[in-house]
Write a protein that holds these residues in place. Structure first.
Motif, PDB file in Angstrom:
ATOM      1  N   ALA A   1       0.829  -1.207   0.000  1.00  0.00           N
ATOM      2  CA  ALA A   1       0.000   0.000   0.000  1.00  0.00           C
ATOM      3  C   ALA A   1       0.864   1.258   0.000  1.00  0.00           C
ATOM      4  O   ALA A   1       0.524   2.254  -0.650  1.00  0.00           O
ATOM      5  CB  ALA A   1      -0.943   0.002   1.204  1.00  0.00           C
ATOM      6  N   GLU A   2       1.980   1.206   0.698  1.00  0.00           N
ATOM      7  CA  GLU A   2       2.896   2.358   0.715  1.00  0.00           C
ATOM      8  C   GLU A   2       3.458   2.623  -0.677  1.00  0.00           C
ATOM      9  O   GLU A   2       3.520   3.761  -1.133  1.00  0.00           O
ATOM     10  CB  GLU A   2       4.025   2.130   1.723  1.00  0.00           C
ATOM     11  CG  GLU A   2       4.939   3.309   1.897  1.00  0.00           C
ATOM     12  CD  GLU A   2       4.272   4.518   2.535  1.00  0.00           C
ATOM     13  OE1 GLU A   2       4.779   5.645   2.331  1.00  0.00           O
ATOM     14  OE2 GLU A   2       3.257   4.368   3.227  1.00  0.00           O
TER      15      GLU A   2
ATOM     16  N   VAL B   1       2.060   1.777  -3.549  1.00  0.00           N
ATOM     17  CA  VAL B   1       0.948   2.275  -4.365  1.00  0.00           C
ATOM     18  C   VAL B   1       0.694   3.751  -4.066  1.00  0.00           C
ATOM     19  O   VAL B   1       0.512   4.557  -4.985  1.00  0.00           O
ATOM     20  CB  VAL B   1      -0.330   1.432  -4.131  1.00  0.00           C
ATOM     21  CG1 VAL B   1      -1.565   2.109  -4.723  1.00  0.00           C
ATOM     22  CG2 VAL B   1      -0.151   0.039  -4.712  1.00  0.00           C
ATOM     23  N   ASN B   2       0.699   4.129  -2.798  1.00  0.00           N
ATOM     24  CA  ASN B   2       0.476   5.535  -2.437  1.00  0.00           C
ATOM     25  C   ASN B   2       1.556   6.435  -3.010  1.00  0.00           C
ATOM     26  O   ASN B   2       1.263   7.532  -3.490  1.00  0.00           O
ATOM     27  CB  ASN B   2       0.409   5.696  -0.919  1.00  0.00           C
ATOM     28  CG  ASN B   2      -0.868   5.147  -0.337  1.00  0.00           C
ATOM     29  OD1 ASN B   2      -1.876   5.024  -1.025  1.00  0.00           O
ATOM     30  ND2 ASN B   2      -0.827   4.788   0.936  1.00  0.00           N
ATOM     31  N   ARG B   3       2.794   5.980  -2.983  1.00  0.00           N
ATOM     32  CA  ARG B   3       3.884   6.807  -3.535  1.00  0.00           C
ATOM     33  C   ARG B   3       3.765   6.940  -5.047  1.00  0.00           C
ATOM     34  O   ARG B   3       4.020   8.002  -5.601  1.00  0.00           O
ATOM     35  CB  ARG B   3       5.217   6.242  -3.116  1.00  0.00           C
ATOM     36  CG  ARG B   3       5.338   6.313  -1.589  1.00  0.00           C
ATOM     37  CD  ARG B   3       6.686   6.594  -1.087  1.00  0.00           C
ATOM     38  NE  ARG B   3       6.636   6.623   0.375  1.00  0.00           N
ATOM     39  CZ  ARG B   3       7.642   6.297   1.136  1.00  0.00           C
ATOM     40  NH1 ARG B   3       8.780   5.925   0.604  1.00  0.00           N
ATOM     41  NH2 ARG B   3       7.537   6.366   2.440  1.00  0.00           N
TER      42      ARG B   3
ATOM     43  N   ARG C   1       0.902   6.777  -6.690  1.00  0.00           N
ATOM     44  CA  ARG C   1      -0.272   7.626  -6.889  1.00  0.00           C
ATOM     45  C   ARG C   1       0.099   9.099  -6.681  1.00  0.00           C
ATOM     46  O   ARG C   1      -0.291   9.967  -7.470  1.00  0.00           O
ATOM     47  CB  ARG C   1      -1.397   7.214  -5.936  1.00  0.00           C
ATOM     48  CG  ARG C   1      -2.699   7.949  -6.184  1.00  0.00           C
ATOM     49  CD  ARG C   1      -3.838   7.447  -5.300  1.00  0.00           C
ATOM     50  NE  ARG C   1      -4.212   6.096  -5.686  1.00  0.00           N
ATOM     51  CZ  ARG C   1      -4.119   5.035  -4.880  1.00  0.00           C
ATOM     52  NH1 ARG C   1      -3.687   5.150  -3.652  1.00  0.00           N
ATOM     53  NH2 ARG C   1      -4.485   3.842  -5.315  1.00  0.00           N
ATOM     54  N   ASP C   2       0.865   9.387  -5.635  1.00  0.00           N
ATOM     55  CA  ASP C   2       1.313  10.766  -5.389  1.00  0.00           C
ATOM     56  C   ASP C   2       2.172  11.275  -6.539  1.00  0.00           C
ATOM     57  O   ASP C   2       2.095  12.437  -6.921  1.00  0.00           O
ATOM     58  CB  ASP C   2       2.103  10.860  -4.082  1.00  0.00           C
ATOM     59  CG  ASP C   2       1.235  10.672  -2.846  1.00  0.00           C
ATOM     60  OD1 ASP C   2      -0.010  10.722  -2.962  1.00  0.00           O
ATOM     61  OD2 ASP C   2       1.809  10.457  -1.755  1.00  0.00           O
TER      62      ASP C   2
ATOM     63  N   MET D   1      -2.011   1.884 -12.167  1.00  0.00           N
ATOM     64  CA  MET D   1      -1.460   1.622 -10.833  1.00  0.00           C
ATOM     65  C   MET D   1      -1.089   0.153 -10.682  1.00  0.00           C
ATOM     66  O   MET D   1      -0.041  -0.185 -10.133  1.00  0.00           O
ATOM     67  CB  MET D   1      -2.465   2.036  -9.752  1.00  0.00           C
ATOM     68  CG  MET D   1      -2.703   3.531  -9.679  1.00  0.00           C
ATOM     69  SD  MET D   1      -1.189   4.475  -9.386  1.00  0.00           S
ATOM     70  CE  MET D   1      -0.699   3.789  -7.828  1.00  0.00           C
TER      71      MET D   1
ATOM     72  N   THR E   1       2.667  -1.324 -10.084  1.00  0.00           N
ATOM     73  CA  THR E   1       2.923  -2.167  -8.915  1.00  0.00           C
ATOM     74  C   THR E   1       3.488  -3.519  -9.332  1.00  0.00           C
ATOM     75  O   THR E   1       4.455  -4.006  -8.736  1.00  0.00           O
ATOM     76  CB  THR E   1       1.636  -2.342  -8.086  1.00  0.00           C
ATOM     77  OG1 THR E   1       1.155  -1.040  -7.732  1.00  0.00           O
ATOM     78  CG2 THR E   1       1.891  -3.131  -6.823  1.00  0.00           C
TER      79      THR E   1
END
Length: 187
Positions: A129-130, A132-134, A136-137, A148, A152
């Motif tokens: 999840a970390e 993916v969040n990076r 996405r940011d 995404m 990943t």
């Protein structure tokens, strides 16, 4: 960001966990993932093996915690660049460089994250999840879920290949540059 091991612990327990994680980092760098044992980490931390096993379910649990800790304590630069491709490359290059500096941690993380230990399974989700969040940011706009997923898959596959010795972490960063460009083409 606090370690998942520290949630709900009193200050003395937090201190013990910190000793174990620091000892685990040193032990991993000195002897590598194969020779490291929870018993040797406990000895280095100055606690009993039984105490160590109270907080660390297994060697793989320790490795996953150390990897999570490194990701959180070395988040890297803000993803800057004119395009999403440039910004994602900042993220992937950071991780490649970080792991290249700590080959024993990189190897240990690969070993651990492929395991079935329930504590590792939980951390695998948090770590994924970390990432993916990076990503996405770095994209900086509502991201297409397919993009995404492709990022990943490419990133985790590249980490696995580097962990198996099929490429160096420098090569990983270079090769991901091209993969990111292909994935992001048209977005």
């Amino acid at each position: 960001m606090t370690s998942h091991l520290r949630l709900g612990l009193n200050p003395r327990q937090v201190e013990t966990v910190e000793k174990l994680l620091l000892a685990g980092e040193v032990e991993l760098e000195e002897v590598g993932p194969e020779a490291l044992t929870i018993r040797t980490v406990a000895q280095r931390a100055g606690v009993s093996p039984a105490t160590a096993y109270t907080y660390l379910a297994s060697k793989n649990h320790l490795f996953a915690e150390l990897f999570w800790r490194r990701i959180v304590t070395e988040p890297g630069p803000e993803p800057e660049g004119a395009t999403p491709v440039d910004r994602i490359r900042v993220v992937t290059r950071h991780y490649a460089t970080m792991l290249g500096r700590s080959p024993n941690l990189a190897t240990a993380a690969n070993i651990a994250l492929l395991g079935t230990d329930p504590e590792v399974e939980r951390l695998r989700i948090v770590i994924g999840a970390e990432f993916v969040n990076r990503f996405r940011d770095a994209i900086g706009e509502p991201a297409d879920p397919r993009v995404m997923e492709a990022l990943t898959f490419a990133f985790s596959g590249a980490l696995l290949q580097a962990g198996m010795g099929l490429m160096t972490y420098d090569e990983l960063g270079q090769r991901l540059d091209d993969v990111v460009a292909v994935i992001m083409e048209g977005h």
